[in-house]
Design a protein around this motif. Structure first.
Motif: not given
Length: 68
Positions: A28-52
């Motif tokens: 279970r992960i609780t983010y502090r704000s919607t900004s943190d949640l959106m940053e996690a989305i951007r981070y995972n999009h980066g991982l997805l792009a790197q994986s091809g």
């Protein structure tokens, strides 16, 4: 462990529902704000792009006709 695409889907679902706590893989992960949640989305999009695995956008070319 879930894939970046699966994490993105869960994160975007949480963002759309205004929820800051996400449960995945027994964790279970609780983010502090919607900004943190959106940053996690951007981070995972980066991982997805790197994986091809990201959907590649086709290159485009613009041709201009000059009748001179």
């Amino acid at each position: 462990m879930s894939t970046p695409a699966e994490r993105i889907a869960k994160l975007e679902d949480a963002l759309g529902n205004g929820v800051l706590t996400i449960e995945s893989d027994g964790e279970r992960i609780t983010y502090r704000s919607t900004s943190d949640l959106m940053e996690a989305i951007r981070y995972n999009h980066g991982l997805l792009a790197q994986s091809g695995s990201a959907v590649a956008r086709p290159a485009s070319t613009v041709a201009v006709y000059d009748p001179r």
